[in-house]
Every structure is written in C-alpha cells, then in structure tokens.
Design an enzyme around this catalytic site. Structure first.
Site: not given
Length: 350
Positions: A31, A52, A55, A114, A154, A162, A165, A167, A169, A282, A313, A317-318
């Site tokens: 579970r 930042c 900002c 921010h 991300n 990186s 703030h 955001h 892309q 997509h 991670f 195997y992956e």
C-alpha cells in the site's frame, strides 16, 4: 490477468501513447505510504525579493530590467537552449550524424508575487497563465521555422529549477521531439483506423472503471495513467477531443485552470510540502500537418515517494532496462483522490 491480480503480482503495463512498457512490482509495497514523517519549514517566501531575477522591476542576469508586471509575464530566455539564428548545418562522418537546431525559448512568470506557486494562486490568475500559454503556442507555432512548441514547468530545486520565483518555460523548435513523435504516430494510427481519439476512448474506459480517477469537473478529468512511471504521476485530459490548447474557450479554459489548481494542491497536501514536479503539455506539432488524432493532455511527473524528503530516482534497472514502479497506479490514485482540495497552509493549525 484479472484486474485484482494487478495489485498483487509483478507485471508489465503498456503505454498506448508511446508504445513503451513499465514494470510494476506491487508485492514490494502493498500500500502507498500514508502521511509525512518530516516537518518542513512553513511556506514563508516573501512576495517580493530584491535579489530575484524574475520579480517585477528587477534586473536580470542579462542586464535587462523586468517591467512592473501585474499578472503573468513572458520574455525570451536570457540563456536559451535554442537560438533562432543558428546556421543550418549537417555533420555526417561515417556513423556520426548531427544536425543544427533552431528555436526560441521563453520564460513564463506565473505571477508578480514571488511566493505564489500554482496551488496558492486563484483560479482566475491561473486562467491568465493558460491564456498566455494559448497565445504563445499559437504565435510561435504559426512560424514556418517552428515544428513543435513545448510548454513545461520544473517546480522545486530538486527538479533543477534555477530560480525560486514560480515560473515555467516554453521551448519552440524546428524539429519534433522523440516523445511527441511517438505519441503522434500512435494517436494517428488509432484515428485512421477508428476515426476516434485514442485518448478519448481511453478516458471513457477510465471513467467507467473509476479506479484511477483523482478529480474531475465539467470539462476535465485528472487521473493516474494506467501506465504511470512516477509514484504519483497524474495526467489531466479534456473530455472533448481538442488537438491543442488553443481550442479551449470560456468555461473549458476556467475548468482547465481549476483542475491544475486541484492537482497541485493535492500534491502539496500529500506530504505537507511544496511538492516538486516536472509538468508539461503535450499537443499536436505545429509542422503544418493536421494531426487530427492528437488529443492534448498535461502530465505531472513528481519524484516524491514516501515523504517530503524520500524521493524516487530513476536508477539501476530503470536506466539500463525499463521504467519500474512499486506503488500501483490504482493505489496512488486512491491516495490522491482522498486528499482535500484546500491547501494545507490554509487549514487550521498552520
């Protein structure tokens, strides 16, 4: 194999969109892990950070100054992975082949605040982000040198973000990437044979089974795909067959924004933390072809497994054989579906 056996024995599941398989090992974790173990710092980022780069009114690393923007704001990435003026060249030496690639990369600041990630934003504010995504997809995709437009985010330092703030892309490029190419082929073949959307028929089956549904509203359904690779992977699918996001209007656009808020809020609530993930939309390529079979969708790939600090991670195997997961899609969906849609930071005790 009976459906109930899928949650008991090792098996493989087929991804109808890409043609790839994932190994599922449910006997390793009967579970999903319930609740968090670590208490992380509260969400205490300031609404404005003078250091930042993103900002309003601040100087970016390039030396340019951000306008005093009040809503969503986009600009050409100062450190773009793709450049529009790259000369066309081909390198072909024996078994070595390379081609130059052109494109445009943009940054999308979701809010001037921010501290506001998507789950903390109002639905009306997220809708403005969706509107800008539509505008960028349409305008970039209309260029004859652009074959595909990838919208993504991300979120979180562990996902390689990186700048804190909030955001996302947009990368627009001349060629069509491999993942999108695979989905184009499989959806196109199904459309040619059935004159129906592959993802639309899949969604209909999921709504009948109701084993992997996380949330739904009038125009969208959030579910853990049957073939999910990441522990709490989620896909948002429109009920109507839309090849791209530019087709949405009115209530559909609001429902899309609302579903993004629901999914990301449930993520934060899972372990009581600002949940990291990579998300992406997509949709059909912009290479001049019709791609009638394409059914747009938004996927979230989060790495957290058992707590706010225990991550999944892709190793061993992956990396060398095939993706693998322990928690089944059904178990993950039940856990996410039961979580509240009010953000944990706004509940009593926080």
């Amino acid at each position: 194999m009976a459906e109930d056996r899928l949650n008991q024995v090792p098996h493989r599941r087929y991804n109808i969109l890409t043609g790839e398989w994932v190994l599922v090992s449910p006997h390793r974790t009967k579970r999903p892990w319930q609740g968090k173990q670590e208490k992380l710092p509260a969400l205490d980022k300031p609404s404005y950070d003078k250091e930042c780069y993103l900002c309003p009114g601040n100087h970016r690393a390039s030396g340019q100054t951000n306008p005093d923007y009040k809503d969503v704001f986009s600009f050409a990435n100062d450190f773009s992975a793709l450049l529009p003026d790259t000369p066309k060249e081909v390198y072909n030496e024996g078994l070595l082949l390379g081609k130059s690639e052109t494109g445009i990369c943009k940054v999308v600041c979701f809010s001037p605040d921010h501290s506001l990630t998507l789950p903390l934003m109002e639905v009306t504010a997220i809708e403005k982000v969706v509107s800008l995504w539509q505008k960028e997809y349409t305008e970039l995709g209309a260029r004859t040198d652009i074959g595909h437009v990838q919208i993504f985010e991300n979120k979180g330092a562990i996902m390689g973000c990186s700048n804190p703030h909030p955001h996302g892309q947009i990368w627009a490029q001349g060629s069509v990437p491999r993942e999108v190419e695979s989905k184009t082929v499989h959806q196109g073949e199904y459309w040619e044979e059935n004159q129906r959307s592959l993802l639309g028929d899949y969604l209909e089956q999921e709504l009948q089974l109701r084993e992997r549904i996380v949330a739904e509203n009038g125009h969208f359904v959030a579910l853990v795909p049957y073939w999910a690779v990441w522990p709490y992977e989620v896909m948002i699918v429109p009920r109507r067959h839309h090849p791209d996001i530019a087709q949405m209007r009115g209530e559909e656009k609001r429902d899309f924004a609302g579903m993004i808020k629901i999914v990301t809020t449930k993520y934060d609530n899972l372990f009581g933390t600002s949940f990291p993930y990579s998300s992406g939309i997509h949709q059909r390529p912009t290479d001049g072809e019709e791609h009638a079979g394409w059914h747009f969708h938004m996927s979230f790939y989060p790495p957290l497994l058992r707590s706010a600090t225990v991550k999944k991670f892709m190793v061993g195997y992956e990396m060398f054989a095939s993706p693998q997961r322990d928690i089944t899609a059904e178990q993950a969906a039940r856990t996410l579906a039961q979580l509240p849609t009010e953000h944990y930071s706004k509940m009593d005790g926080h």
